[in-house]
Motif scaffolding. Structure first.
Motif, PDB file in Angstrom:
ATOM      1  N   ARG A 162       0.223  -1.039 -11.112  1.00  0.00           N
ATOM      2  CA  ARG A 162       0.461  -1.961  -9.998  1.00  0.00           C
ATOM      3  C   ARG A 162       0.238  -3.419 -10.393  1.00  0.00           C
ATOM      4  NH1 ARG A 162      -2.061   0.544  -4.474  1.00  0.00           N
ATOM      5  NH2 ARG A 162      -1.868   2.743  -4.973  1.00  0.00           N
ATOM      6  N   THR A 221      -5.400   6.716  -1.964  1.00  0.00           N
ATOM      7  CA  THR A 221      -4.394   6.161  -2.867  1.00  0.00           C
ATOM      8  C   THR A 221      -4.968   5.027  -3.719  1.00  0.00           C
ATOM      9  OG1 THR A 221      -3.646   4.533  -1.231  1.00  0.00           O
ATOM     10  CG2 THR A 221      -2.576   6.692  -1.194  1.00  0.00           C
ATOM     11  N   ALA A 222      -6.201   4.664  -3.482  1.00  0.00           N
ATOM     12  CA  ALA A 222      -6.847   3.580  -4.222  1.00  0.00           C
ATOM     13  C   ALA A 222      -8.331   3.903  -4.381  1.00  0.00           C
ATOM     14  CB  ALA A 222      -6.667   2.244  -3.500  1.00  0.00           C
ATOM     15  N   ALA A 242      -9.169   8.106  -6.003  1.00  0.00           N
ATOM     16  CA  ALA A 242      -7.769   8.156  -5.585  1.00  0.00           C
ATOM     17  C   ALA A 242      -7.094   9.425  -6.108  1.00  0.00           C
ATOM     18  CB  ALA A 242      -7.020   6.932  -6.091  1.00  0.00           C
ATOM     19  N   ASP A 244      -2.527   1.636   1.723  1.00  0.00           N
ATOM     20  CA  ASP A 244      -3.486   2.244   0.801  1.00  0.00           C
ATOM     21  C   ASP A 244      -4.671   2.790   1.590  1.00  0.00           C
ATOM     22  OD1 ASP A 244      -2.819   2.301  -1.968  1.00  0.00           O
ATOM     23  OD2 ASP A 244      -2.866   0.109  -1.988  1.00  0.00           O
ATOM     24  N   GLN A 297      -8.631   4.362   0.962  1.00  0.00           N
ATOM     25  CA  GLN A 297      -9.701   4.582  -0.014  1.00  0.00           C
ATOM     26  C   GLN A 297     -11.044   4.749   0.689  1.00  0.00           C
ATOM     27  OE1 GLN A 297      -9.220   0.352  -1.669  1.00  0.00           O
ATOM     28  NE2 GLN A 297     -11.409   0.762  -2.045  1.00  0.00           N
TER      29      GLN A 297
END
Length: 262
Positions: free
Chosen positions: A56, A114-115, A119, A173, A175
């Motif tokens: 990213r 996703t983070a 993740a 995102d 987390q």
């Protein structure tokens, strides 16, 4: 400088084409799936590449240039006359470890991270309506619908959530937030404004009642729509349709609607 930059871009483009041909020297590309992967003439498809942890991160050149004023995909061009205008926000859910919503994705009902260090996905959940044939499973890629509703369920705080009222392409995102023993969400939309609604609940029934008052109630459907609907992609011809109908009659299997999908 302009000529030098254009020359560099042309070289990069040629390098990418060379790498693609080198990886699949005997395969002809006839199209692309909605996720950007190539479709080959022999019916196979390009394999998804393994993504590095820092995929990213953009270089300074990419930050300054790539996709800021226009984006291209095959023959489609999306112009941005006012340049980059993305908006975003971080929304936390203290003392809640279970987040749901953000349909539609082929993933678990409880949203995965996703983070962060725990993740399970390397990309954020994407909200963007797509008609995806043979979509992948257990990935955060976009599918047929996009509803920017995020729901928290917790013994401590009950049921609550947020509605991110922005129709543009959006990435979310998820987390862990260890500091507050909860979850943290990061929203990023490509344009528009931040129009955010907090839905307090605290019970599931109260939560969905509040959400319905916000977006409107579903109209009472007609009776025939509650029955069985037969649908298949790519009926060959009229005879094929009549044959399907005849089989339902033969088996005495009731149905209310026969859809001709393409």
């Amino acid at each position: 400088d302009g000529k030098a930059s254009d020359s560099a871009e042309d070289e990069n483009s040629e390098e990418e084409k060379t790498e693609e041909k080198a990886a699949n020297p005997d395969k002809e590309i006839v199209g692309y799936w909605e996720d950007g992967l190539a479709i080959y003439a022999d019916g196979t498809r390009e394999e998804r590449k393994v993504i590095e942890d820092d995929h990213r991160k953009l270089s300074e050149t990419e930050l300054d240039r790539e996709g800021l004023w226009e984006e291209n995909f095959q023959s489609h061009k999306d112009s941005k006359p006012y340049g980059p205008m993305s908006v975003g926000a971080d929304i936390g859910f203290p003392k809640s470890r279970a987040l749901f919503g953000l349909p539609e994705h082929a993933s678990s009902s409880m949203l995965k991270n996703t983070a962060g260090p725990r993740a399970e996905y390397s990309d954020p959940f994407r909200l963007y309506n797509l008609d995806v044939f043979e979509y992948d499973l257990d990935v955060p890629m976009a599918l047929y619908g996009a509803v920017p509703l995020l729901i928290s369920q917790s013994v401590n705080t009950g049921t609550s959530g947020v509605f991110w009222f922005n129709p543009t392409e959006t990435f979310v995102d998820i987390q862990d937030d260890d500091r507050h023993a909860g979850k943290l969400s990061h929203w990023s939309s490509e344009s528009g404004i931040i129009d955010l609604f907090f839905i307090p609940g605290p019970s599931p029934a109260e939560f969905y009642d509040q959400y319905a008052k916000l977006t409107g109630l579903l109209a009472l459907p007609p009776m025939f729509s509650l029955g069985y609907h037969q649908c298949r992609w790519n009926y060959k011809d009229e005879q094929d349709v009549y044959q399907v109908h005849s089989k339902f009659e033969e088996l005495d299997y009731p149905y209310d609607v026969l859809w001709l999908d393409i």
